[in-house]
Design a protein around this motif. Structure first.
Motif, PDB file in Angstrom:
ATOM      1  N   ASP A  32     -28.160 -79.168 -33.254  1.00  0.00           N
ATOM      2  CA  ASP A  32     -28.162 -80.051 -34.138  1.00  0.00           C
ATOM      3  C   ASP A  32     -27.693 -79.703 -35.380  1.00  0.00           C
ATOM      4  OD1 ASP A  32     -28.844 -82.014 -36.397  1.00  0.00           O
ATOM      5  OD2 ASP A  32     -31.245 -80.669 -36.370  1.00  0.00           O
ATOM      6  N   LYS A  39     -25.933 -79.516 -39.141  1.00  0.00           N
ATOM      7  CA  LYS A  39     -26.236 -79.051 -40.419  1.00  0.00           C
ATOM      8  C   LYS A  39     -25.310 -78.626 -41.962  1.00  0.00           C
ATOM      9  CE  LYS A  39     -31.165 -79.159 -39.437  1.00  0.00           C
ATOM     10  NZ  LYS A  39     -31.909 -80.888 -39.421  1.00  0.00           N
ATOM     11  N   HIS A  47     -31.727 -74.969 -44.260  1.00  0.00           N
ATOM     12  CA  HIS A  47     -32.920 -75.636 -45.031  1.00  0.00           C
ATOM     13  C   HIS A  47     -32.481 -75.152 -46.803  1.00  0.00           C
ATOM     14  CE1 HIS A  47     -33.083 -76.330 -40.917  1.00  0.00           C
ATOM     15  NE2 HIS A  47     -33.506 -77.346 -41.242  1.00  0.00           N
ATOM     16  N   ASP A  71     -37.923 -77.755 -37.492  1.00  0.00           N
ATOM     17  CA  ASP A  71     -36.689 -77.916 -36.497  1.00  0.00           C
ATOM     18  C   ASP A  71     -36.568 -76.740 -35.603  1.00  0.00           C
ATOM     19  OD1 ASP A  71     -35.283 -80.240 -37.751  1.00  0.00           O
ATOM     20  OD2 ASP A  71     -34.327 -78.726 -39.256  1.00  0.00           O
ATOM     21  N   LEU A  75     -29.724 -74.324 -34.330  1.00  0.00           N
ATOM     22  CA  LEU A  75     -29.120 -75.173 -35.317  1.00  0.00           C
ATOM     23  C   LEU A  75     -27.563 -74.671 -35.689  1.00  0.00           C
ATOM     24  CD1 LEU A  75     -32.975 -74.949 -36.791  1.00  0.00           C
ATOM     25  CD2 LEU A  75     -31.980 -76.797 -35.751  1.00  0.00           C
ATOM     26  N   PHE A  84     -25.041 -74.784 -38.336  1.00  0.00           N
ATOM     27  CA  PHE A  84     -25.541 -74.804 -40.059  1.00  0.00           C
ATOM     28  C   PHE A  84     -23.669 -74.778 -40.483  1.00  0.00           C
ATOM     29  CE2 PHE A  84     -29.434 -72.837 -39.614  1.00  0.00           C
ATOM     30  CZ  PHE A  84     -29.726 -73.311 -39.990  1.00  0.00           C
ATOM     31  N   ASP A 115     -22.438 -83.897 -41.477  1.00  0.00           N
ATOM     32  CA  ASP A 115     -22.882 -85.338 -40.799  1.00  0.00           C
ATOM     33  C   ASP A 115     -21.590 -86.374 -40.018  1.00  0.00           C
ATOM     34  OD1 ASP A 115     -25.507 -84.704 -41.286  1.00  0.00           O
ATOM     35  OD2 ASP A 115     -25.389 -86.221 -42.806  1.00  0.00           O
TER      36      ASP A 115
END
Length: 253
Positions: free
Chosen positions: A25, A27, A31, A40, A55, A57, A61
């Motif tokens: 995913d 990002k 967060h 998450d 995750l 970072f 998008d």
């Protein structure tokens, strides 16, 4: 160092796919809301593909590498570990994480690796909330395709069943199951020339001693002076899964 290079290539390849997936995913920033971070992490820990979750970072998008050098919400590994320790997980078993910083496209990208284990499903015994975001107690979250379970819902029953099967290795071949069970000596009861698992009697271990064999050299270094030589056979419903000749430094399993 090689592991970090391999991870860098893997992350670059995932970015090049220009989509999110079952275990990764993107990002753009770390967060802001800790409840979202926890949600998450749990979803990745409970992913359905039996792999470490990522995750990533510093990727937007639109899959543009932005980097995290100037991210005011950037966290370090120990901070995330302490955050997880502060939450009441079922059985006291928490997701295992590792945070790596990679140099990609002349900037820093953080990768939060959520380790794949058989301790699923991970879920909370107490709610965790910040602002209007709440990770609910006794709710099981997972990730299917590129989508997490909604934070206010629990995963569909078929996904929950899969995660429990994973914990008890029911999604693994019998040989992997019995090897796991052998780690818990209290689960085995002696019967004749072998043992059976008290919870799953279909798993058995038979020992056949050979009085004429020659023990391996290392057996004479063991503390117990009584050494035997023979064959260990692991069975499932009577089917041989594994056979090995070896030395025993004691009679009991």
């Amino acid at each position: 160092m090689n592991a970090e290079i391999d991870l860098t290539y893997e992350i670059i390849n995932l970015i090049s796919l220009k989509r999110e997936g079952e275990y990764w995913d993107f990002k753009e920033k770390h967060h802001v809301n800790k409840a979202d971070l926890l949600h998450d992490i749990i979803c990745m820990a409970n992913n359905r593909v039996d792999k470490d979750g990522y995750l990533i970072f510093g990727v937007s998008d639109t899959y543009e590498i932005k980097g995290v050098a100037n991210d005011e919400n950037r966290r370090n590994q120990q901070g995330i570990i302490n955050f997880l320790k502060s939450k009441k997980f079922a059985g006291g078993i928490r997701p295992t994480i590792e945070l790596k910083t990679l140099e990609i496209a002349d900037t820093q990208v953080d990768v939060l690796m959520v380790k794949n284990t058989n301790d699923t499903p991970y879920y909370l015994m107490e709610d965790c909330f910040e602002g209007k975001r709440r990770v609910k107690a006794n709710h099981i979250y997972t990730r299917v395709g590129d989508t997490n379970t909604d934070i206010d819902k629990s995963a569909d029953i078929n996904h929950v069943e899969y995660l429990w099967k994973k914990r008890f290795l029911l999604n693994k071949p019998p040989l992997e199951q019995i090897k796991k069970k052998l780690q818990y000596q209290s689960e085995w009861k002696e019967q004749g020339d072998g043992y059976y698992n008290i919870y799953n009697p279909e798993f058995t271990v038979s020992l056949e001693y050979d009085d004429y064999g020659h023990p391996e050299f290392y057996s004479f270094l063991m503390m117990n002076e009584s050494t035997s030589y023979g064959t260990v056979t692991l069975k499932y419903h009577g089917t041989k899964l594994y056979v090995q000749k070896r030395s025993f430094n004691h009679v009991h399993f």
